[in-house]
Each structure stands twice: as C-alpha cells, then as structure tokens.
Design a protein around this motif. Structure first.
Motif, PDB file in Angstrom:
ATOM      1  N   LEU A  41      38.224  12.694 -25.109  1.00  0.00           N
ATOM      2  CA  LEU A  41      39.636  12.824 -25.484  1.00  0.00           C
ATOM      3  C   LEU A  41      39.882  13.857 -26.580  1.00  0.00           C
ATOM      4  O   LEU A  41      40.884  14.563 -26.553  1.00  0.00           O
ATOM      5  CB  LEU A  41      40.181  11.473 -25.947  1.00  0.00           C
ATOM      6  N   LEU A  42      38.981  13.928 -27.537  1.00  0.00           N
ATOM      7  CA  LEU A  42      39.194  14.790 -28.693  1.00  0.00           C
ATOM      8  C   LEU A  42      38.651  16.185 -28.425  1.00  0.00           C
ATOM      9  O   LEU A  42      37.485  16.359 -28.094  1.00  0.00           O
ATOM     10  CB  LEU A  42      38.516  14.200 -29.928  1.00  0.00           C
ATOM     11  N   THR A  43      39.517  17.165 -28.599  1.00  0.00           N
ATOM     12  CA  THR A  43      39.080  18.543 -28.409  1.00  0.00           C
ATOM     13  C   THR A  43      38.923  19.279 -29.734  1.00  0.00           C
ATOM     14  O   THR A  43      38.278  20.312 -29.790  1.00  0.00           O
ATOM     15  CB  THR A  43      40.100  19.300 -27.542  1.00  0.00           C
ATOM     16  N   ASP A  44      39.518  18.744 -30.809  1.00  0.00           N
ATOM     17  CA  ASP A  44      39.457  19.392 -32.108  1.00  0.00           C
ATOM     18  C   ASP A  44      39.038  18.362 -33.157  1.00  0.00           C
ATOM     19  O   ASP A  44      39.855  17.539 -33.582  1.00  0.00           O
ATOM     20  CB  ASP A  44      40.814  19.993 -32.459  1.00  0.00           C
ATOM     21  N   LEU A  45      37.790  18.397 -33.570  1.00  0.00           N
ATOM     22  CA  LEU A  45      37.316  17.437 -34.555  1.00  0.00           C
ATOM     23  C   LEU A  45      37.848  17.734 -35.955  1.00  0.00           C
ATOM     24  O   LEU A  45      37.764  16.890 -36.835  1.00  0.00           O
ATOM     25  CB  LEU A  45      35.788  17.407 -34.581  1.00  0.00           C
ATOM     26  N   GLY A  46      38.411  18.900 -36.148  1.00  0.00           N
ATOM     27  CA  GLY A  46      39.008  19.228 -37.442  1.00  0.00           C
ATOM     28  C   GLY A  46      40.134  18.279 -37.798  1.00  0.00           C
ATOM     29  O   GLY A  46      40.318  17.924 -38.963  1.00  0.00           O
ATOM     30  N   VAL A  47      40.874  17.847 -36.798  1.00  0.00           N
ATOM     31  CA  VAL A  47      41.968  16.893 -37.032  1.00  0.00           C
ATOM     32  C   VAL A  47      41.410  15.556 -37.491  1.00  0.00           C
ATOM     33  O   VAL A  47      41.921  14.939 -38.430  1.00  0.00           O
ATOM     34  CB  VAL A  47      42.823  16.725 -35.749  1.00  0.00           C
ATOM     35  N   VAL A  48      40.343  15.104 -36.860  1.00  0.00           N
ATOM     36  CA  VAL A  48      39.721  13.828 -37.231  1.00  0.00           C
ATOM     37  C   VAL A  48      39.171  13.904 -38.650  1.00  0.00           C
ATOM     38  O   VAL A  48      39.380  12.995 -39.468  1.00  0.00           O
ATOM     39  CB  VAL A  48      38.603  13.449 -36.233  1.00  0.00           C
ATOM     40  N   VAL A  49      38.486  14.991 -38.962  1.00  0.00           N
ATOM     41  CA  VAL A  49      37.909  15.158 -40.291  1.00  0.00           C
ATOM     42  C   VAL A  49      39.017  15.248 -41.342  1.00  0.00           C
ATOM     43  O   VAL A  49      38.911  14.658 -42.429  1.00  0.00           O
ATOM     44  CB  VAL A  49      36.995  16.401 -40.330  1.00  0.00           C
ATOM     45  N   SER A  50      40.090  15.957 -41.044  1.00  0.00           N
ATOM     46  CA  SER A  50      41.214  16.062 -41.982  1.00  0.00           C
ATOM     47  C   SER A  50      41.872  14.713 -42.210  1.00  0.00           C
ATOM     48  O   SER A  50      42.206  14.353 -43.339  1.00  0.00           O
ATOM     49  CB  SER A  50      42.258  17.050 -41.456  1.00  0.00           C
ATOM     50  N   LEU A 111      51.309  14.977 -38.359  1.00  0.00           N
ATOM     51  CA  LEU A 111      52.475  15.801 -38.032  1.00  0.00           C
ATOM     52  C   LEU A 111      52.080  17.238 -37.711  1.00  0.00           C
ATOM     53  O   LEU A 111      52.647  17.857 -36.806  1.00  0.00           O
ATOM     54  CB  LEU A 111      53.485  15.774 -39.180  1.00  0.00           C
ATOM     55  N   ARG A 112      51.128  17.777 -38.432  1.00  0.00           N
ATOM     56  CA  ARG A 112      50.677  19.147 -38.153  1.00  0.00           C
ATOM     57  C   ARG A 112      49.952  19.233 -36.815  1.00  0.00           C
ATOM     58  O   ARG A 112      50.068  20.221 -36.112  1.00  0.00           O
ATOM     59  CB  ARG A 112      49.759  19.643 -39.251  1.00  0.00           C
ATOM     60  N   ALA A 113      49.198  18.216 -36.489  1.00  0.00           N
ATOM     61  CA  ALA A 113      48.399  18.257 -35.257  1.00  0.00           C
ATOM     62  C   ALA A 113      49.216  17.957 -34.013  1.00  0.00           C
ATOM     63  O   ALA A 113      48.948  18.510 -32.950  1.00  0.00           O
ATOM     64  CB  ALA A 113      47.242  17.269 -35.357  1.00  0.00           C
ATOM     65  N   CYS A 114      50.213  17.070 -34.141  1.00  0.00           N
ATOM     66  CA  CYS A 114      50.896  16.578 -32.940  1.00  0.00           C
ATOM     67  C   CYS A 114      52.310  17.095 -32.762  1.00  0.00           C
ATOM     68  O   CYS A 114      52.896  16.909 -31.703  1.00  0.00           O
ATOM     69  CB  CYS A 114      50.931  15.041 -32.991  1.00  0.00           C
ATOM     70  N   THR A 115      52.902  17.711 -33.778  1.00  0.00           N
ATOM     71  CA  THR A 115      54.280  18.165 -33.668  1.00  0.00           C
ATOM     72  C   THR A 115      54.403  19.576 -34.250  1.00  0.00           C
ATOM     73  O   THR A 115      53.457  20.121 -34.803  1.00  0.00           O
ATOM     74  CB  THR A 115      55.239  17.236 -34.438  1.00  0.00           C
ATOM     75  N   LYS A 116      55.570  20.115 -34.147  1.00  0.00           N
ATOM     76  CA  LYS A 116      55.876  21.418 -34.740  1.00  0.00           C
ATOM     77  C   LYS A 116      56.656  21.281 -36.035  1.00  0.00           C
ATOM     78  O   LYS A 116      57.172  22.252 -36.564  1.00  0.00           O
ATOM     79  CB  LYS A 116      56.709  22.257 -33.751  1.00  0.00           C
ATOM     80  N   VAL A 117      56.737  20.057 -36.581  1.00  0.00           N
ATOM     81  CA  VAL A 117      57.546  19.801 -37.767  1.00  0.00           C
ATOM     82  C   VAL A 117      57.013  20.574 -38.968  1.00  0.00           C
ATOM     83  O   VAL A 117      57.769  21.190 -39.706  1.00  0.00           O
ATOM     84  CB  VAL A 117      57.582  18.281 -38.071  1.00  0.00           C
ATOM     85  N   LEU A 118      55.708  20.562 -39.179  1.00  0.00           N
ATOM     86  CA  LEU A 118      55.131  21.226 -40.355  1.00  0.00           C
ATOM     87  C   LEU A 118      54.388  22.519 -39.997  1.00  0.00           C
ATOM     88  O   LEU A 118      53.631  23.028 -40.794  1.00  0.00           O
ATOM     89  CB  LEU A 118      54.173  20.261 -41.068  1.00  0.00           C
ATOM     90  N   GLY A 119      54.605  23.014 -38.843  1.00  0.00           N
ATOM     91  CA  GLY A 119      54.011  24.293 -38.485  1.00  0.00           C
ATOM     92  C   GLY A 119      52.829  24.161 -37.701  1.00  0.00           C
ATOM     93  O   GLY A 119      51.895  24.276 -37.319  1.00  0.00           O
TER      94      GLY A 119
END
Length: 119
Positions: A41-50, A111-119
């Motif tokens: 499911l996870l393609t970007d582990l940076g999001v998990v680490v963040s 919000l950064r990973a899943c939406t465009k709210v914070l860019g």
C-alpha cells in the motif's frame, strides 16, 4: 531475532503462559503478512517517517519526561504527605502542550501528503 522479540512481546502482552509452536508460527506469519500488506500500500515511506517523527519526537521531548517527573512527585508526596507543588501542575500543562504539538505535526504531515491544502 526481531520477529522473535516482537512475538514474545505480543505473547506477554496477552498473558499467554505456554504458547504452542503452532501459535508462535501463526503470530510470526501474521506479522510478516501485515508488513507485506503495508509495503504493497505504501509507496512513499517518507510520509510514514515524517508522521512518526512528528508524534514520537514531541512525545519523547515533552510528554514522557513530564509523565516521569509527575510520577516521581506523586511518590514523594505519598512518602512525605506533603501537598502538590506548582511544578506538578506545570508538568501537566507541558504534557498538554506536547500532545498538542505532536498532533499538530502529525496533522500537517497528513495534510501535506493527502491534500493540496498545505502544498
């Protein structure tokens, strides 16, 4: 050895006294299946680490030390029979602030990973 440690912790958490080998094998297979499912499911582990960094960093810096300090003050108060001091309540406020900051950081990551709210 990591799976053995995780399995042992899992069995102790659920207070299993004498697990069978079949139960031990089933737990390890479930751990591996969970990790594999997450990897699919996870393609970007940076999001998990963040996300984990935002939560755990705040808790390690603010919340855990305050909880330990409050526990020490409670034990001291029970031994001496004294009153709670201002530092007891201040550490409680620090627990609240640390929890807020951790959740805020986690929300920013989501919000950064899943939406465009914070860019």
């Amino acid at each position: 050895e990591l799976l053995v440690a995780a399995r042992t912790a899992f069995l102790e958490f659920f207070n299993v006294k004498a697990p069978t080998q079949q139960l031990k094998d089933t737990i390890v297979v479930c751990f591996i299946a969970t990790v594999c499912f997450g990897a699919c499911l996870l393609t970007d582990l940076g999001v998990v680490v963040s996300f984990l960094g935002a939560l755990l960093g705040s808790f390690v810096i603010y919340v855990f030390p305050s909880l330990m300090y409050r526990g020490a003050l409670e034990q001291q108060r029970k031994k001496t029979g004294g009153k709670l001091t201002t530092s007891y309540y201040t550490s409680g406020a620090l627990i609240g602030v640390g929890t807020f900051l951790g959740l805020l950081g986690a929300a920013v990551v989501v919000l950064r990973a899943c939406t465009k709210v914070l860019g």
